[in-house]
Scaffold this motif. Structure first.
Motif, PDB file in Angstrom:
ATOM      1  N   LYS A  47       0.828  -1.201   0.000  1.00 37.18           N
ATOM      2  CA  LYS A  47       0.000   0.000   0.000  1.00 37.18           C
ATOM      3  C   LYS A  47       0.864   1.253   0.000  1.00 37.18           C
ATOM      4  O   LYS A  47       0.537   2.248  -0.656  1.00 37.18           O
ATOM      5  N   SER A  48       2.018   1.196   0.667  1.00 35.01           N
ATOM      6  CA  SER A  48       2.894   2.368   0.732  1.00 35.01           C
ATOM      7  C   SER A  48       3.484   2.706  -0.637  1.00 35.01           C
ATOM      8  O   SER A  48       3.779   3.878  -0.909  1.00 35.01           O
ATOM      9  N   GLN A 108       0.881   4.805  -2.337  1.00 37.95           N
ATOM     10  CA  GLN A 108       0.822   6.125  -1.702  1.00 37.95           C
ATOM     11  C   GLN A 108       2.032   6.973  -2.076  1.00 37.95           C
ATOM     12  O   GLN A 108       1.899   8.173  -2.320  1.00 37.95           O
ATOM     13  N   ASP A 109       3.199   6.363  -2.136  1.00 34.91           N
ATOM     14  CA  ASP A 109       4.399   7.111  -2.528  1.00 34.91           C
ATOM     15  C   ASP A 109       4.312   7.562  -3.985  1.00 34.91           C
ATOM     16  O   ASP A 109       4.787   8.638  -4.336  1.00 34.91           O
TER      17      ASP A 109
END
Length: 123
Positions: free
Chosen positions: A3-4, A7-8
């Motif tokens: 998920k990161s 988002q990044d």
């Protein structure tokens, strides 16, 4: 995928850099496409330059690891293609097959040179 990672990727700095690089690659493709169109008597134009730059960019991003390589056309390439178009016109040959065969021969010569380490012969 994590998920990161998503988002990044949606970070404003990442989106700004992506848009900048998109237009940095698109502008020369459009400009050189117009020049190629004139030099090759409309055999290669803006649409061909944009699509080839996009295809090269995608293939390059999937197979290479060097970040600062030019994937679009440059002035020396334009000069070579213009000379090749004039030569094929003077010899009454169709330009696109001559261009394709030139690319295939250069590819073969470079492949043979690379697998035989022919660059070590240059002093």
């Amino acid at each position: 995928f994590f998920k990161s990672d998503i988002q990044d990727g949606l970070n404003t700095q990442c989106l700004a850099a992506t848009l900048f690089l998109f237009f940095a690659c698109l502008a020369p493709a459009v400009g050189f496409g117009a020049l190629f169109s004139v030099a090759t008597n409309h055999a290669i134009g803006t649409m061909e330059m944009v699509s080839s730059t996009a295809a090269c960019g995608m293939i390059y991003s999937l197979t290479s690891a060097q970040p600062l390589t030019i994937i679009g056309s440059t002035g020396p390439v334009l000069a070579f293609v213009a000379c090749l178009a004039q030569l094929s016109s003077a010899m009454s040959l169709p330009f696109l097959p001559v261009y394709a065969w030139t690319g295939l021969w250069v590819s073969a010569i470079l492949f043979i040179s690379s697998i035989t380490s022919a660059s070590s012969l240059v002093k």
